[in-house]
Enzyme design. Structure first.
Site, PDB file in Angstrom:
ATOM      1  CB  ALA A 268       2.618 -14.123   4.870  1.00  0.00           C
ATOM      2  CE1 TYR A 269       0.621  -9.546  -0.984  1.00  0.00           C
ATOM      3  CE2 TYR A 269       2.754 -10.543  -0.560  1.00  0.00           C
ATOM      4  CZ  TYR A 269       1.983  -9.449  -0.901  1.00  0.00           C
ATOM      5  OH  TYR A 269       2.590  -8.247  -1.133  1.00  0.00           O
TER       6      TYR A 269
END
Length: 157
Positions: free
Chosen positions: A29-30
Site C-alpha cells: 500500500a502507498y
C-alpha cells in the site's frame, strides 16, 4: 546515494513459467499518493519493508528500502494505506541477473510485467522470447500508478 537501475517490459507468453525458481505473494500500500517520491509498505511472504522511491519514470531512480516489523506493516497498510497492489512475484534467473515477473491480482488482474535490475544503465542483458514491449518510460506501469489507476479500469473513463 541508492539508485535503482531497472528496466520494465510487458510479458507476451507463458514460457517463462517453466524457468521460475521462486514465487512470493506480495501485498503493498502507498502511504502517499502524490509528490516527488512514493512511500510504500510491502509485505512479501512474511517479511515487511518500508520503501521510498523517486516518483519519476525511467531506468534509474533514487530508492531506499528498510525492513520493518511485520505487525507494523500490517497496521500501516490497514490504517494508513491508500492505493493497494496485490501480486505474485516470480523470479527467473538470467545469468548473474534475475527477472522478476509480477503477475498482478485484484484490480490489476491480467497484467504481467517483467523487471530486471541492472548494475548500471549500460549493462547488457539477454531479451528472452517471452519479453514484449519495453514500458520502462511509461508511468502507467509503475506500481504507484497502478495502485491509483488499476489496469482493469484503463478502458473506462
Amino acid at each position: 546515494m541508492a539508485i535503482e537501475v531497472e528496466r520494465k517490459f510487458l510479458v507476451t507468453a507463458d514460457t517463462w513459467r517453466a524457468q521460475v525458481q521462486q514465487v512470493s505473494e506480495m501485498s503493498q500500500a502507498y502511504l502517499n499518493d502524490q509528490g516527488r517520491a512514493s512511500v510504500r509498505v510491502r509485505i512479501e511472504d512474511q517479511q515487511a519493508t518500508l520503501n521510498i522511491k523517486q516518483a519519476v519514470a525511467g531506468p534509474a531512480r533514487l530508492e531506499f528500502e528498510y525492513p520493518i516489523p511485520l505487525g507494523d506493516a500490517r497496521q500501516l497498510i490497514s490504517r494508513l494505506g491508500g492505493g493497494r497492489i496485490e501480486k505474485r512475484r516470480h523470479r527467473v534467473p538470467a545469468g548473474r541477473l534475475t527477472w522478476e515477473i509480477d503477475e498482478f491480482l485484484g484490480a490489476n488482474a491480467g497484467l504481467i510485467v517483467a523487471e530486471i535490475e541492472l548494475p548500471s544503465p549500460a549493462t547488457p542483458f539477454d531479451r528472452p522470447a517471452w519479453l514484449g514491449q519495453d514500458v520502462t518510460d511509461d508511468p502507467r506501469y509503475y506500481n504507484h500508478q497502478l495502485a491509483q489507476h488499476p489496469y482493469t479500469q484503463w478502458g473506462t473513463v
